[in-house]
Design a protein around this motif. Structure first.
Motif, PDB file in Angstrom:
ATOM      1  N   CYS A 147       0.661  -1.006  -0.237  1.00 10.73           N
ATOM      2  CA  CYS A 147       0.082  -0.054   0.114  1.00 10.73           C
ATOM      3  C   CYS A 147       1.066   1.239   0.076  1.00 10.73           C
ATOM      4  O   CYS A 147       0.176   2.428  -0.346  1.00 10.73           O
ATOM      5  N   ASP A 148       2.242   1.092   0.336  1.00  3.93           N
ATOM      6  CA  ASP A 148       2.977   2.226   0.428  1.00  3.93           C
ATOM      7  C   ASP A 148       3.612   2.480  -1.084  1.00  3.93           C
ATOM      8  O   ASP A 148       4.580   3.374  -1.313  1.00  3.93           O
ATOM      9  N   SER A 149       2.883   1.968  -2.218  1.00  5.71           N
ATOM     10  CA  SER A 149       3.418   2.125  -3.600  1.00  5.71           C
ATOM     11  C   SER A 149       2.830   3.444  -4.264  1.00  5.71           C
ATOM     12  O   SER A 149       3.294   3.517  -5.259  1.00  5.71           O
ATOM     13  N   THR A 150       2.047   4.010  -3.361  1.00  7.28           N
ATOM     14  CA  THR A 150       1.645   5.368  -3.902  1.00  7.28           C
ATOM     15  C   THR A 150       1.807   6.288  -2.732  1.00  7.28           C
ATOM     16  O   THR A 150       2.067   5.849  -1.499  1.00  7.28           O
ATOM     17  N   ILE A 151       1.459   7.488  -2.759  1.00  6.72           N
ATOM     18  CA  ILE A 151       1.969   8.622  -1.843  1.00  6.72           C
ATOM     19  C   ILE A 151       0.884   8.739  -0.735  1.00  6.72           C
ATOM     20  O   ILE A 151       0.967   9.625  -0.066  1.00  6.72           O
TER      21      ILE A 151
END
Length: 314
Positions: free
Chosen positions: A28-32
């Motif tokens: 889920c940390d693959s977007t800001i």
């Protein structure tokens, strides 16, 4: 060193979002979005490097930690070393990274005599088939569909799904006030920060490529969700999902309808982690995840301590 970290604010989102999606990452940390949502809770700061990477630092209980540099995979070792040097020389701390994704850990191949790499089971993200969550076919998901069918019968002609935009912020704020009151003492302290993060998103939603949707019953918002899209992975990420717990089938309905309306192109869905909470874990498992996005903590070992001594101390 010339690394200068600054507080993360809404006006930085558009620029920093451009660093994401340069490598494969199913967390889920693959977007800001998560960084902004939890920025206040973790006192998140950032530093841009060479137009190729953004470095992140957070503070938990008075101690500084880092996230993996956001950059292309080929640049990861270089900026990892920059972070390590900053922690060692400027903060006088060993580098400690939370929530490192599995592909990056495997690529870095950190030597065991210098780093401890530990999986964080409570932080693993749940990954689902998007089609499965939209259709809810099969015996195992049949109960979810039954709850939805009950809601449709009970509130026939009284409910509707709406894509939400910035102008709907007041509806969401009013819903959150009611939801917070319903939860009462059940709400963990960190969720108050989550609510504040939602308020910040709504106040600045024109700065985000964010998806929002809600279920209205009798003209009143009773459930809503916020998500973002990782185009490289064809993955929808559900950051926020809340519903009136007194209405049967509403959680299942917003779960399904949000994906159908906002992420028709998604092939997989990341519904984030369960934070180690048994009830939340049971709820996420009940949707039959297809896999998990594993996450790790990386800890640099001080040379004079050695691996064994460092692990015993921590």
């Amino acid at each position: 060193m010339d690394l200068k970290f600054e507080n993360f604010r809404a006006e930085h989102v558009e620029t920093l979002a451009g660093y994401y999606g340069k490598r494969h990452d199913r967390t889920c940390d693959s977007t800001i979005m998560d960084n902004f949502l939890w920025g206040g809770y973790y006192h998140i700061r950032f530093c841009e490097r060479d137009g190729k990477a953004v470095l992140w630092i957070m503070n938990i209980d008075g101690k500084d930690y880092a996230a993996l540099p956001v950059c292309g995979l080929e640049d990861l070792p270089h900026y990892f070393k920059e972070l390590e040097q900053y922690f060692n020389e400027e903060l006088h701390l060993p580098l400690e990274i939370f929530l490192a994704d599995e592909e990056a850990v495997e690529y870095l191949r950190l030597p065991e005599d210098r780093y401890s790499v530990e999986e964080l089971p409570d932080a693993r993200d749940y990954i689902y088939s998007a089609e499965s969550l939209k259709v809810l076919s099969g015996k195992k998901l049949g109960k979810k569909k039954n709850h939805i069918n009950y809601l449709k019968r009970e509130y026939a002609g009284r409910y509707e799904y709406r894509t939400l935009c910035c102008s709907d912020g007041l509806d969401v704020w009013q819903f959150l006030d009611k939801w917070r009151a319903q939860k009462g003492q059940e709400v963990e302290g960190h969720l108050d920060y989550e609510v504040e993060g939602i308020h910040d998103i709504l106040r600045n939603c024109s700065a985000f490529h964010v998806h929002m949707g809600g279920i209205y019953i009798d003209g009143r918002l009773e459930a809503f969700a916020i998500g973002s899209y990782n185009e490289k992975e064809k993955m929808a990420i559900i950051h926020i999902e809340k519903a009136n717990p007194e209405i049967r089938g509403l959680y299942q309905f917003i779960n399904q309808q949000f994906l159908i309306h906002e992420f028709p192109e998604a092939e997989i869905v990341n519904r984030e982690d369960d934070m180690g909470l048994p009830a939340l874990r049971q709820a996420k498992l009940s949707y039959e995840p297809m896999e998990f996005a594993r996450k790790f903590r990386i800890r640099q070992l001080w040379p004079e301590e050695g691996r064994g001594k460092e692990e015993n101390r921590l």
